[in-house]
Scaffold this active site. Structure first.
Site, PDB file in Angstrom:
ATOM      1  N   ASP A  81       0.857  -1.190   0.000  1.00  0.00           N
ATOM      2  CA  ASP A  81       0.000   0.000   0.000  1.00  0.00           C
ATOM      3  C   ASP A  81       0.890   1.237   0.000  1.00  0.00           C
ATOM      4  OD1 ASP A  81      -2.383  -1.517   0.171  1.00  0.00           O
ATOM      5  OD2 ASP A  81      -2.074  -1.740   2.327  1.00  0.00           O
ATOM      6  N   LEU A  82       0.859   2.006  -1.053  1.00  0.00           N
ATOM      7  CA  LEU A  82       1.771   3.116  -1.260  1.00  0.00           C
ATOM      8  C   LEU A  82       1.726   4.104  -0.097  1.00  0.00           C
ATOM      9  CD1 LEU A  82       3.760   4.506  -3.202  1.00  0.00           C
ATOM     10  CD2 LEU A  82       1.789   5.701  -4.204  1.00  0.00           C
ATOM     11  N   ASP A  83       2.896   4.367   0.506  1.00  0.00           N
ATOM     12  CA  ASP A  83       3.071   5.346   1.577  1.00  0.00           C
ATOM     13  C   ASP A  83       2.175   5.083   2.783  1.00  0.00           C
ATOM     14  OD1 ASP A  83       5.032   6.745   0.181  1.00  0.00           O
ATOM     15  OD2 ASP A  83       3.558   7.996  -0.839  1.00  0.00           O
ATOM     16  N   GLU A  84       1.768   3.827   2.981  1.00  0.00           N
ATOM     17  CA  GLU A  84       0.905   3.480   4.105  1.00  0.00           C
ATOM     18  C   GLU A  84       1.607   2.573   5.114  1.00  0.00           C
ATOM     19  OE1 GLU A  84      -2.123   4.634   4.722  1.00  0.00           O
ATOM     20  OE2 GLU A  84      -2.155   5.849   2.896  1.00  0.00           O
TER      21      GLU A  84
END
Length: 303
Positions: free
Chosen positions: A245-248
């Protein structure tokens, strides 16, 4: 000829002569009475001296328990298997806890990914050369050749792996060829490419990323210019573990610096870069010293 991947390890951590070395022990699991005593008992049986001990429980009544212990011992390499066996019997069997044991004199191997922005990359290499980061920099990989000569001036292997367009399968196959078996974790030092979920899974080692803290308010290109237009009063940076999950991913460290209406967009970029360097350095150091324990989508950091 491509550069070789020779390790350049810093001097071993010692406290009392050549045979005395330090090790880290991290423990996690369900909290219950007697854990700290059990750890101390096993280490004491082998003559280990506890140098530091940090612990945290999110609920003393059966919550999640975390502990980091650093201990010193003469002839550590010879005794470590016996300590590990004792911990397995006491912690895993009696308390159903997970633990990790590591000789701190053996630095973790890291690969640094970068693009054209070099401030985070060169700061890490400079600190590594001065002995401020307890890691071995195995290689630098970039999708641009711009920093090749500067990286090689540090004696670090540099690999240019172009990555453009929607199909990044060839680049990621090359990444896996270079990294597998050669690194213990990866740092994205302003690497301006998205890693696929497949690459993250196949690589199978922790990946640390740094980004400006404007996300998600100023996502995408030109965040500092848009932040200036919005009149923000703080700029900052976030270091986190990379997930699909991008930048999570779980956050390791964050910091901010106050700015004013008189600061230009260039001022914001410059001051933001300073924060990015500091935050990434702390995240890399804490991870390499086994101070960061992941728990779900957050972290416990014994800094």
């Amino acid at each position: 000829m491509p550069p070789t991947l020779e390790a350049r390890a810093p001097a071993p951590a010692t406290t009392r002569g050549a045979g005395h070395r330090l090790a880290s022990l991290t423990v996690r699991g369900k909290d219950r009475p007697g854990i700290v005593a059990a750890v101390g008992s096993v280490l004491g049986e082998h003559g280990a001296n506890i140098v530091s001990l940090d612990q945290y429980s999110d609920d003393p009544l059966g919550g999640a328990f975390f502990q980091r212990t650093v201990f010193g011992l003469d002839h550590l390499t010879a005794v470590l298997p016996a300590i590990e066996d004792g911990l397995r019997r006491r912690l895993a069997a009696d308390f159903e806890l997970e633990f990790a044991l590591r000789d701190l004199s053996v630095p973790q191997r890291v690969a640094i990914f970068a693009s054209k922005s070099d401030h985070c990359l060169l700061d890490l290499l400079w600190r590594h050369r001065r002995g401020q980061l307890p890691v071995t920099v195995a290689m630098v990989i970039s999708n641009h050749p711009d920093t090749a000569e500067e990286v090689r001036s540090f004696g670090i292997p540099f690999f240019h792996v172009p990555s453009c367009g929607p199909d990044k399968s060839a680049a990621e196959a090359e990444h896996l060829r270079l990294l597998r078996g050669n690194v213990d974790f990866v740092v994205l030092a302003r690497y301006m490419q998205i890693l696929s979920a497949d690459l993250i899974e196949q690589l199978g080692v922790p990946i640390i990323n740094i980004h400006h803290s404007f996300l998600p308010a100023f996502v995408g290109a030109g965040p500092y210019a848009r932040a200036k237009e919005r009149g923000v009063k703080l700029v900052g940076a976030t270091a986190h573990y990379v997930t699909a999950d991008l930048d999570e991913g779980p956050i390791i460290e964050q910091d901010v610096v106050r700015i004013s209406h008189a600061d230009s967009a260039a001022d914001l970029r410059r001051r933001g870069a300073d924060v990015e360097r500091a935050v990434l350095t702390r995240a890399v150091q804490w991870h390499s010293e086994d101070r960061v324990l992941r728990h779900g989508n957050h972290t416990i950091v014994f800094a």
